[in-house]
Write a protein that holds these residues in place. Sequence first.
Motif, PDB file in Angstrom:
ATOM      1  N   LEU A  22      18.501  -6.201  54.333  1.00  0.00           N
ATOM      2  CA  LEU A  22      17.930  -6.563  53.028  1.00  0.00           C
ATOM      3  C   LEU A  22      17.453  -8.011  53.011  1.00  0.00           C
ATOM      4  O   LEU A  22      18.111  -8.902  53.554  1.00  0.00           O
ATOM      5  CB  LEU A  22      18.988  -6.369  51.932  1.00  0.00           C
ATOM      6  CG  LEU A  22      19.629  -4.970  51.886  1.00  0.00           C
ATOM      7  CD1 LEU A  22      20.715  -4.929  50.819  1.00  0.00           C
ATOM      8  CD2 LEU A  22      18.577  -3.901  51.625  1.00  0.00           C
ATOM      9  N   ASP A  23      16.324  -8.221  52.359  1.00  0.00           N
ATOM     10  CA  ASP A  23      15.749  -9.559  52.217  1.00  0.00           C
ATOM     11  C   ASP A  23      16.304 -10.185  50.938  1.00  0.00           C
ATOM     12  O   ASP A  23      15.673 -10.150  49.888  1.00  0.00           O
ATOM     13  CB  ASP A  23      14.217  -9.444  52.170  1.00  0.00           C
ATOM     14  CG  ASP A  23      13.538 -10.774  51.930  1.00  0.00           C
ATOM     15  OD1 ASP A  23      14.235 -11.826  51.943  1.00  0.00           O
ATOM     16  OD2 ASP A  23      12.307 -10.767  51.717  1.00  0.00           O
ATOM     17  N   TRP A  24      17.506 -10.761  51.048  1.00  0.00           N
ATOM     18  CA  TRP A  24      18.144 -11.340  49.860  1.00  0.00           C
ATOM     19  C   TRP A  24      17.305 -12.499  49.318  1.00  0.00           C
ATOM     20  O   TRP A  24      17.209 -12.689  48.115  1.00  0.00           O
ATOM     21  CB  TRP A  24      19.582 -11.795  50.163  1.00  0.00           C
ATOM     22  CG  TRP A  24      19.666 -12.802  51.272  1.00  0.00           C
ATOM     23  CD1 TRP A  24      19.883 -12.534  52.594  1.00  0.00           C
ATOM     24  CD2 TRP A  24      19.483 -14.212  51.167  1.00  0.00           C
ATOM     25  NE1 TRP A  24      19.844 -13.692  53.322  1.00  0.00           N
ATOM     26  CE2 TRP A  24      19.612 -14.741  52.469  1.00  0.00           C
ATOM     27  CE3 TRP A  24      19.228 -15.093  50.112  1.00  0.00           C
ATOM     28  CZ2 TRP A  24      19.484 -16.105  52.740  1.00  0.00           C
ATOM     29  CZ3 TRP A  24      19.103 -16.446  50.377  1.00  0.00           C
ATOM     30  CH2 TRP A  24      19.241 -16.940  51.676  1.00  0.00           C
ATOM     31  N   SER A  27      14.316 -11.335  47.428  1.00  0.00           N
ATOM     32  CA  SER A  27      14.759 -10.627  46.222  1.00  0.00           C
ATOM     33  C   SER A  27      15.162 -11.604  45.125  1.00  0.00           C
ATOM     34  O   SER A  27      14.931 -11.354  43.947  1.00  0.00           O
ATOM     35  CB  SER A  27      15.952  -9.720  46.551  1.00  0.00           C
ATOM     36  OG  SER A  27      15.633  -8.821  47.594  1.00  0.00           O
ATOM     37  N   THR A 113      21.675 -10.213  40.268  1.00  0.00           N
ATOM     38  CA  THR A 113      20.474 -10.041  41.093  1.00  0.00           C
ATOM     39  C   THR A 113      20.840  -9.739  42.544  1.00  0.00           C
ATOM     40  O   THR A 113      20.094  -9.038  43.243  1.00  0.00           O
ATOM     41  CB  THR A 113      19.586 -11.302  41.001  1.00  0.00           C
ATOM     42  OG1 THR A 113      19.285 -11.528  39.627  1.00  0.00           O
ATOM     43  CG2 THR A 113      18.297 -11.127  41.773  1.00  0.00           C
ATOM     44  N   HIS A 116      20.586  -6.150  43.506  1.00  0.00           N
ATOM     45  CA  HIS A 116      19.278  -5.465  43.475  1.00  0.00           C
ATOM     46  C   HIS A 116      18.336  -6.148  44.445  1.00  0.00           C
ATOM     47  O   HIS A 116      17.639  -7.083  44.074  1.00  0.00           O
ATOM     48  CB  HIS A 116      18.709  -5.478  42.052  1.00  0.00           C
ATOM     49  CG  HIS A 116      19.627  -4.834  41.067  1.00  0.00           C
ATOM     50  ND1 HIS A 116      19.668  -3.469  40.869  1.00  0.00           N
ATOM     51  CD2 HIS A 116      20.592  -5.359  40.283  1.00  0.00           C
ATOM     52  CE1 HIS A 116      20.612  -3.190  39.987  1.00  0.00           C
ATOM     53  NE2 HIS A 116      21.190  -4.313  39.611  1.00  0.00           N
ATOM     54  N   GLN A 117      18.350  -5.698  45.668  1.00  0.00           N
ATOM     55  CA  GLN A 117      17.552  -6.351  46.707  1.00  0.00           C
ATOM     56  C   GLN A 117      16.568  -5.378  47.344  1.00  0.00           C
ATOM     57  O   GLN A 117      16.767  -4.166  47.326  1.00  0.00           O
ATOM     58  CB  GLN A 117      18.488  -6.917  47.794  1.00  0.00           C
ATOM     59  CG  GLN A 117      19.428  -8.001  47.266  1.00  0.00           C
ATOM     60  CD  GLN A 117      20.342  -8.534  48.348  1.00  0.00           C
ATOM     61  OE1 GLN A 117      19.975  -8.561  49.515  1.00  0.00           O
ATOM     62  NE2 GLN A 117      21.527  -8.957  47.964  1.00  0.00           N
ATOM     63  N   ILE A 118      15.518  -5.961  47.908  1.00  0.00           N
ATOM     64  CA  ILE A 118      14.519  -5.165  48.626  1.00  0.00           C
ATOM     65  C   ILE A 118      14.853  -5.182  50.117  1.00  0.00           C
ATOM     66  O   ILE A 118      15.414  -6.150  50.621  1.00  0.00           O
ATOM     67  CB  ILE A 118      13.088  -5.728  48.394  1.00  0.00           C
ATOM     68  CG1 ILE A 118      13.059  -7.247  48.682  1.00  0.00           C
ATOM     69  CG2 ILE A 118      12.613  -5.441  46.982  1.00  0.00           C
ATOM     70  CD1 ILE A 118      11.663  -7.870  48.665  1.00  0.00           C
ATOM     71  N   ALA A 155      17.425  -0.570  47.020  1.00  0.00           N
ATOM     72  CA  ALA A 155      16.607  -0.777  48.222  1.00  0.00           C
ATOM     73  C   ALA A 155      15.949   0.512  48.705  1.00  0.00           C
ATOM     74  O   ALA A 155      15.247   0.506  49.721  1.00  0.00           O
ATOM     75  CB  ALA A 155      17.476  -1.370  49.341  1.00  0.00           C
TER      76      ALA A 155
END
Lengths: 252, 252
Positions: A22-24, A27, A113, A116-118, A155
């Motif tokens: 994941l790209d914290w 995000s 937040t 909720h990551q991408i 994600a």
Amino acid sequence: MSTSTEPLEIRAILFDFMGTCLDWHGSLLPHLLPLPSHPSYPSELASKIQSDFLLQWRQSYFDANTLRISHNLPVENIDVTHLSTLETLLLTPTYSPWSPSFTAPIKDSLIQTWHHQIPWPDVLPALQSLSRGPHELFVHANGSTRLQLDLVKAAGLKWIFDMLFSSQLVGVYKPERKNYEWVMGVLGLEPRECVTVAAHTSDLKGAREVGMRTVYVRRWTDDIHDDQEIIKRENDAYLENMEDLGKVIREL
Amino acid sequence: MSTSTEPLEIRAILFDFMGTCLDWHGSLLPHLLPLPSHPSYPSELASKIQSDFLLQWRQSYFDANTLRISHNLPVENIDVTHLSTLETLLLTPTYSPWSPSFTAPIKDSLIQTWHHQIPWPDVLPALQSLSRGPHELFVHANGSTRLQLDLVKAAGLKWIFDMLFSSQLVGVYKPERKNYEWVMGVLGLEPRECVTVAAHTSDLKGAREVGMRTVYVRRWTDDIHDDQEIIKRENDAYLENMEDLGKVIREL
């Protein structure tokens, strides 16, 4: 060369999650940008200071876990750790002028937040492909189970993994030896049947120490002060992203 | 009547697994049938004695858990409990004449058979439909994580559930209060946000005691000595199978 008649050796692929999958940074950054500019920085540097702030917040989370391990303290809810490290960071000379912007609701919202990551763009295709293969796929990460359940959903990685292992479940943080031993015990697997995939040299060091194989995935947001040449030598594979992960694991 | 503007109350559906979702009896019976006939029974009763034997083995597993709870003993690996209860059963007058047929490899194989079960025919469509809805779906069952990982795969239910909770992970058996409280704590949910679905009145009693809602699913293999009329009154819903489960949960 392996053939289809040989027994499968690697059975489980253990993925570190935040940073690795994941790209914290990408995000969280959009949630910082609407904040008033840092008073000591011209507005054209707004995104630079916000990015640095995130990188330091992330590092202070790792440091807090390391400190807890060294004091034999129990695992802590990651939301609690994120809040305390945020508040400490806002007391430092660099960020204290910015502190009034971080009201309680903004701090609460930033903590959420992290749930909720991408994913990095290479992750979904790599994991979907691996999930159709013979291996079991696990999230194996520090943090809480609620965090991991929220993250797989946000994600778009729901139902890719066979199971989610958090430090909350395990009772100790990675890279403590006990953490890996507990997971292997629960899975009924030997170290040689497991590979750990992570963007953190510390996760992989812990995995190597129990005898697992290791794949490093380079992410610019993580291990920013580590010598990449050393990391390349230490692990079974070193990847710039997950595109070749399936191939690399088949050849381990 | 609920409308789409009302907040979602039920967030998590907790499924008991063996018995409730899986037909353990139909899964194990074919593995007993090739054994030599019980010497005291005519061959036309072979399947009857084998079925009775399985029902008693299953009951003795429940009794073993209850005994462990009453003595404050830690949770035990389910494979170990299955073996000890099998061996005890083979010492009883009814089954001891059959004992020589149960060689060590046959016993080992039967223990492993519990890891490979078929679902009841109504389960896959009900769970697939629910998994597309707003709720989180969990396996919440006694047993080990390895057992549950093997079972979701064998039963074709892989990736239906958001997570698997075993008594091994929780550290205490259902229906102990602590078991439900631990799961809700990890999920960050209140009792009113959870519903337990089970074919066991004891599971549902534990769920009611912490304030969850409960749905009983009748299976002929389980709760064979319980009064079904009492069970109907005790729970929020009573179903003959899972066909209407989605509807029932929406109306809770």
